[in-house]
Motif scaffolding. Sequence first.
Motif, PDB file in Angstrom:
ATOM      1  N   ARG A   1       0.883  -0.989   0.061  1.00  6.86           N
ATOM      2  CA  ARG A   1      -0.028   0.162   0.084  1.00  6.86           C
ATOM      3  C   ARG A   1       1.068   1.358   0.108  1.00  6.86           C
ATOM      4  O   ARG A   1       0.502   2.316  -0.729  1.00  6.86           O
ATOM      5  CB  ARG A   1      -0.964  -0.024   0.982  1.00  6.86           C
ATOM      6  CG  ARG A   1      -2.097  -1.123   1.183  1.00  6.86           C
ATOM      7  CD  ARG A   1      -2.985  -0.933   2.117  1.00  6.86           C
ATOM      8  NE  ARG A   1      -2.430  -0.832   3.705  1.00  6.86           N
ATOM      9  CZ  ARG A   1      -2.417  -2.046   4.385  1.00  6.86           C
ATOM     10  NH1 ARG A   1      -2.822  -2.991   3.985  1.00  6.86           N
ATOM     11  NH2 ARG A   1      -1.827  -1.658   5.418  1.00  6.86           N
ATOM     12  N   LEU A   2       1.990   1.103   0.718  1.00  6.23           N
ATOM     13  CA  LEU A   2       2.802   2.428   0.705  1.00  6.23           C
ATOM     14  C   LEU A   2       3.669   2.744  -0.234  1.00  6.23           C
ATOM     15  O   LEU A   2       3.594   3.766  -1.030  1.00  6.23           O
ATOM     16  CB  LEU A   2       4.076   2.210   1.998  1.00  6.23           C
ATOM     17  CG  LEU A   2       3.375   2.222   3.367  1.00  6.23           C
ATOM     18  CD1 LEU A   2       4.606   1.960   4.401  1.00  6.23           C
ATOM     19  CD2 LEU A   2       2.877   3.575   3.635  1.00  6.23           C
ATOM     20  N   GLN A   3       3.748   1.486  -1.107  1.00 10.22           N
ATOM     21  CA  GLN A   3       4.485   1.668  -2.797  1.00 10.22           C
ATOM     22  C   GLN A   3       3.582   2.257  -3.575  1.00 10.22           C
ATOM     23  O   GLN A   3       3.699   3.397  -4.274  1.00 10.22           O
ATOM     24  CB  GLN A   3       5.017   0.327  -3.082  1.00 10.22           C
ATOM     25  CG  GLN A   3       5.733   0.294  -4.251  1.00 10.22           C
ATOM     26  CD  GLN A   3       6.865   1.177  -4.276  1.00 10.22           C
ATOM     27  OE1 GLN A   3       7.831   0.786  -3.333  1.00 10.22           O
ATOM     28  NE2 GLN A   3       7.237   2.017  -5.203  1.00 10.22           N
TER      29      GLN A   3
ATOM     30  N   LEU B   1       8.608   3.066   4.234  1.00 12.61           N
ATOM     31  CA  LEU B   1       8.692   1.996   3.356  1.00 12.61           C
ATOM     32  C   LEU B   1      10.145   1.342   4.122  1.00 12.61           C
ATOM     33  O   LEU B   1      10.233   0.164   4.049  1.00 12.61           O
ATOM     34  CB  LEU B   1       8.936   2.482   1.992  1.00 12.61           C
ATOM     35  CG  LEU B   1       7.747   2.511   1.021  1.00 12.61           C
ATOM     36  CD1 LEU B   1       7.942   2.901  -0.221  1.00 12.61           C
ATOM     37  CD2 LEU B   1       7.132   0.996   1.178  1.00 12.61           C
ATOM     38  N   ARG B   2      11.020   2.224   4.227  1.00 12.44           N
ATOM     39  CA  ARG B   2      12.208   1.636   4.817  1.00 12.44           C
ATOM     40  C   ARG B   2      12.152   0.768   6.254  1.00 12.44           C
ATOM     41  O   ARG B   2      12.608  -0.086   6.301  1.00 12.44           O
ATOM     42  CB  ARG B   2      13.198   2.980   5.152  1.00 12.44           C
ATOM     43  CG  ARG B   2      13.794   3.540   3.722  1.00 12.44           C
ATOM     44  CD  ARG B   2      15.115   4.279   4.072  1.00 12.44           C
ATOM     45  NE  ARG B   2      14.756   5.532   4.717  1.00 12.44           N
ATOM     46  CZ  ARG B   2      14.328   6.778   4.216  1.00 12.44           C
ATOM     47  NH1 ARG B   2      14.249   6.615   2.829  1.00 12.44           N
ATOM     48  NH2 ARG B   2      14.060   7.690   4.926  1.00 12.44           N
TER      49      ARG B   2
ATOM     50  N   GLN C   1       1.228   4.234  -2.593  1.00 12.94           N
ATOM     51  CA  GLN C   1       0.991   5.820  -2.317  1.00 12.94           C
ATOM     52  C   GLN C   1       2.106   6.543  -2.615  1.00 12.94           C
ATOM     53  O   GLN C   1       1.851   7.902  -3.171  1.00 12.94           O
ATOM     54  CB  GLN C   1       0.728   5.727  -0.593  1.00 12.94           C
ATOM     55  CG  GLN C   1       0.423   7.117  -0.067  1.00 12.94           C
ATOM     56  CD  GLN C   1       0.387   7.117   1.429  1.00 12.94           C
ATOM     57  OE1 GLN C   1       0.361   6.061   2.066  1.00 12.94           O
ATOM     58  NE2 GLN C   1      -0.076   8.389   1.964  1.00 12.94           N
ATOM     59  N   LEU C   2       3.237   5.999  -2.564  1.00 12.36           N
ATOM     60  CA  LEU C   2       4.326   6.883  -2.881  1.00 12.36           C
ATOM     61  C   LEU C   2       4.439   6.818  -4.536  1.00 12.36           C
ATOM     62  O   LEU C   2       4.700   8.081  -5.039  1.00 12.36           O
ATOM     63  CB  LEU C   2       5.538   5.831  -2.757  1.00 12.36           C
ATOM     64  CG  LEU C   2       6.963   6.309  -2.982  1.00 12.36           C
ATOM     65  CD1 LEU C   2       7.133   7.871  -2.532  1.00 12.36           C
ATOM     66  CD2 LEU C   2       8.191   5.541  -2.837  1.00 12.36           C
ATOM     67  N   ASN C   3       4.005   6.080  -5.459  1.00 14.40           N
ATOM     68  CA  ASN C   3       3.681   6.091  -6.834  1.00 14.40           C
ATOM     69  C   ASN C   3       2.732   7.214  -7.200  1.00 14.40           C
ATOM     70  O   ASN C   3       3.076   8.056  -7.834  1.00 14.40           O
ATOM     71  CB  ASN C   3       3.320   4.838  -7.301  1.00 14.40           C
ATOM     72  CG  ASN C   3       4.353   3.835  -7.262  1.00 14.40           C
ATOM     73  OD1 ASN C   3       5.659   4.059  -7.095  1.00 14.40           O
ATOM     74  ND2 ASN C   3       4.067   2.410  -7.498  1.00 14.40           N
ATOM     75  N   GLN C   4       1.637   7.210  -6.270  1.00 14.86           N
ATOM     76  CA  GLN C   4       0.862   8.424  -6.568  1.00 14.86           C
ATOM     77  C   GLN C   4       1.414   9.698  -6.058  1.00 14.86           C
ATOM     78  O   GLN C   4       1.012  10.957  -6.885  1.00 14.86           O
ATOM     79  CB  GLN C   4      -0.465   8.036  -5.606  1.00 14.86           C
ATOM     80  CG  GLN C   4      -1.172   6.704  -6.250  1.00 14.86           C
ATOM     81  CD  GLN C   4      -2.513   6.578  -5.343  1.00 14.86           C
ATOM     82  OE1 GLN C   4      -2.687   7.248  -4.291  1.00 14.86           O
ATOM     83  NE2 GLN C   4      -3.145   5.303  -5.614  1.00 14.86           N
ATOM     84  N   LEU C   5       2.146   9.816  -4.903  1.00 17.01           N
ATOM     85  CA  LEU C   5       2.551  11.217  -4.604  1.00 17.01           C
ATOM     86  C   LEU C   5       3.601  11.532  -5.369  1.00 17.01           C
ATOM     87  O   LEU C   5       3.742  12.470  -5.968  1.00 17.01           O
ATOM     88  CB  LEU C   5       3.249  10.846  -3.166  1.00 17.01           C
ATOM     89  CG  LEU C   5       2.053  10.767  -2.152  1.00 17.01           C
ATOM     90  CD1 LEU C   5       3.075  10.529  -0.681  1.00 17.01           C
ATOM     91  CD2 LEU C   5       1.390  12.060  -1.899  1.00 17.01           C
ATOM     92  N   ASN C   6       4.675  10.720  -6.069  1.00 21.72           N
ATOM     93  CA  ASN C   6       5.731  11.021  -7.220  1.00 21.72           C
ATOM     94  C   ASN C   6       5.098  11.513  -8.353  1.00 21.72           C
ATOM     95  O   ASN C   6       5.340  12.499  -8.980  1.00 21.72           O
ATOM     96  CB  ASN C   6       6.489   9.680  -7.561  1.00 21.72           C
ATOM     97  CG  ASN C   6       7.503   9.386  -6.309  1.00 21.72           C
ATOM     98  OD1 ASN C   6       7.947  10.513  -5.647  1.00 21.72           O
ATOM     99  ND2 ASN C   6       7.587   8.194  -6.321  1.00 21.72           N
ATOM    100  N   GLU C   7       3.698  10.780  -8.822  1.00 21.96           N
ATOM    101  CA  GLU C   7       3.125  11.272 -10.054  1.00 21.96           C
ATOM    102  C   GLU C   7       2.525  12.770  -9.701  1.00 21.96           C
ATOM    103  O   GLU C   7       2.508  13.685 -10.600  1.00 21.96           O
ATOM    104  CB  GLU C   7       1.813  10.363 -10.309  1.00 21.96           C
ATOM    105  CG  GLU C   7       1.148  10.821 -11.701  1.00 21.96           C
ATOM    106  CD  GLU C   7       1.970  10.848 -12.877  1.00 21.96           C
ATOM    107  OE1 GLU C   7       3.123  10.185 -12.878  1.00 21.96           O
ATOM    108  OE2 GLU C   7       1.732  11.536 -13.721  1.00 21.96           O
ATOM    109  N   GLN C   8       1.987  13.059  -8.513  1.00 20.22           N
ATOM    110  CA  GLN C   8       1.438  14.412  -8.163  1.00 20.22           C
ATOM    111  C   GLN C   8       2.380  15.559  -8.275  1.00 20.22           C
ATOM    112  O   GLN C   8       2.227  16.462  -8.494  1.00 20.22           O
ATOM    113  CB  GLN C   8       0.469  14.145  -7.108  1.00 20.22           C
ATOM    114  CG  GLN C   8      -0.796  13.399  -6.996  1.00 20.22           C
ATOM    115  CD  GLN C   8      -1.238  13.279  -5.673  1.00 20.22           C
ATOM    116  OE1 GLN C   8      -0.988  13.993  -4.709  1.00 20.22           O
ATOM    117  NE2 GLN C   8      -2.439  12.449  -5.506  1.00 20.22           N
TER     118      GLN C   8
END
Length: 876
Positions: free
Chosen positions: A391-393, A486-487, A395-402
Amino acid sequence: MTMRLNRLTIYGFGKFHDRTFHLTKGFNALLGPNEAGKSTLTQFISAILFGFPTKKHPALRYEPLDGSRFGGEIAFTLSGTDYLVSRVDGPRGGKVTLRNTTLDLTLPAATLAQLLAPVDAQLFAHVYAINEPQLGTVFAASKQELIDRLRHVGAVGSDFWLRQAQLLENSAEDLYKPQGRKPTLNQLLQEHQVLTDKLNKANTSYTTYWELRQRQQHLQAQQTDLQRQLAVHRQIANQYDQQLALWPVYQQWVTLGDATDRPVSGFQQNDAAALERLTNQVTATVATLKDDQDQLATLQEQAQLPPLFQDYLLVTAQVDPLIAQLPEMTIAAREQYRLQTEQADFQRRASSIEQQYAQGGQMPRVFSLATTQRVHELTSNLTLATQKRRRLQQQLNQLNEQYRQQQPTRQQRQNPLADKQIGWLAAGLVVLVGSMFLPATIFKLAGAMLGVAVGYYGVFIVDSSTPASRQQQSLAEDIRDVQAQLREGSHEINQLTSQLDDIGDAHGLGEIPVVQWAAAQEAIVEWDRLTQRIEAADAQLTTATTALTDFKTAVQRALPAVTTDFPALTAQLQELQATRQRLQAQESDVTASAVRLKRDQVAVDQAQHAVTTFLQTRNLRSTDAFYQQYQQIREQGNRASQRTALAQQIGKQPLAALQQVTSHEALAQQTTTAAGQVVTLQHQLDTATAQLATTAGQLAHLTASGTQATLRQRLANLETQMQDVTQAWLVDRLVSQWIAATLAAASGDRLPQIVKMASQFYGKLTENRYTEIELTPATLRVRRMDGDWRSVSQLSRGTAEQLDLAVKLAFAVVMAQQVAMPVVIDDGFVNFDAQRREAAYRLLASISADIQVILFTADTTVADGLTTENLIRLTD
């Protein structure tokens, strides 16, 4: 765009289970004799990538022979990304799981078809999965089929459109041909001309037609009335004919009715059964008397004893205690057999578990209750941590795209208000200083406050950052926060995995996946239980065997003549015991036999007296006289039954009618009169029918082409049908021509490259005996080294298969940028001679620099004379 298979892992498929094969990038050769599993592995690759065949084709499914889990997995690389696809038994071709192992992501199952597109199961089987039967189909193909096949090579996915174009062309030819007679539109044109001629003829005979129609209606009414009268008189004549045919049967019924039957008691069926029972009783008692007499004589004659019994008489004190133990020893023998069977079953089940879970000859250990709870807790935490990281990955992909979409433009980075901060401060000072020169104190105070407010707005309110930059900064902070989570999640997953690995190593489960630990623990518990039961059964078996051995030894010591086989020994001891009892009871048996003889004689006398009394009550002296009287009574009953049967045969109504008839002559006269009336009416009906037929013929002659209105309507309907058929013919022809032109344009740029490269490959395969392949609009031919051209039908089987192989390999090389798929060859060179087979191997080695080659073969020369990146022996 390149694709290669890295690893084949088989759970259960055909003869293979729990087997892994590692493949390299270039040329891979898998060597094995017949039935080593080469065709099974070829079908495994197709099944995992494109789906299992349905259960309607069980021969193609290769379900595991040992009952293991059906399926497997393939690790492959596509365009630099590693994937792992697994497929197990399930609906719609099997249950698929696809993972991107490079990014450690699980992908939807539908993504597999998108990755392999445009290759599907049909294209893979026809081009990339090469075997001898498929190469041999080049002989069965017609010229047009060969052309369509090469078009399919040039235009990926064109098979469907080629079939549609052919279907449309055939449909158009079924509708119309310029010189045809059977097509629909040709027949409609002929029918249109015939209807036109009939309509012109019908216009000239309209008045005569209506006169004949009125005469026809009058004759039809007359015919209907005559048919009704004829049916009535025929029914009457049939009734008279039926009565005349039944007259002999009626006379028999009358004759049987004249006999008078007088009832006689004592001679019924129950009486005959009673006499039969009494006579049988006499016979049985006499037979019993005879048997008892014979038995008494036999007992008196018995005096000889068998040899073994004579030996027994000398050692009865030793043998009798052993005979007393015989039931106990019989139970011990049965228990021995049961224990042997049970021990063999326990040993087989334990060995099966050891083969599945033992490592290095050592079985894993059972978890304690605390360890079991700890494993359950760790696996649950690992599952939750993995789901959280996924789920965090996301979310991270969505934030990077934004964050990427929110990159500010140059205008957004500039704040016009910030550029005027100094101006606002200066304006505030001017207002503050100017207020000092105002006349009233209240105005000075108000001006001073206004100046301070303007300066404060310029310095503190006006921000140098833009809304876009503030939003971007917020996204960056969110991204850093998600990355930190994530880490932490990866660290937690590593710790949980390490703890599970420690538990597995400590209990001997290091090579077993965690998901199988529960099943393994159940199997280990079962193995411990079986081991204990084997030991217990072994101890019980030793006790039973010792007891039986001691018993047989003691018996043989006393009676050396007995056998060593326990069932036969038991029978001998039982026979000795029976002989001893028989001798003891012999004297009493003789006395009992004499008593039975007296009783049997009394029974015989009583039975004979009962038969005599039965006959005397009926004034008879013998049983023959009784049966003679009984037969007479039965004949009287038979006559009554025959009269009833005759009445049923005649029927209730016909019998009543026959009773009204005075004589046979009168009945015959009535039948003749009714038949004459039927003949007269039939003649009148025939005359009316002939006149009606004549009138109908005249009408048919006038209306051979139909009435005017009917002909006009038929002509209009026919013209409408002709328009519809013509429109359908135009649509089919235009669509077929459009498909052919589109496919020709789609394959035009690659087809010449494929044909040219296929010519080069064909020259290498045939040692330059054939140097060129030519594809014309009507045929496919090859050119010999001396310049002569040959068609496919003129080639040998092996040479034709080499032509098909060259075309398929050329397709694979030319289309490597659009179609990423390895070439799989399953013993495809069995019809090649040694030189051309070596040439084929060299050609495969050369093209393996561009595409992966997987060769399944039984040719051992591959291992001796061919250099491959990877040689796997299937028999190892």
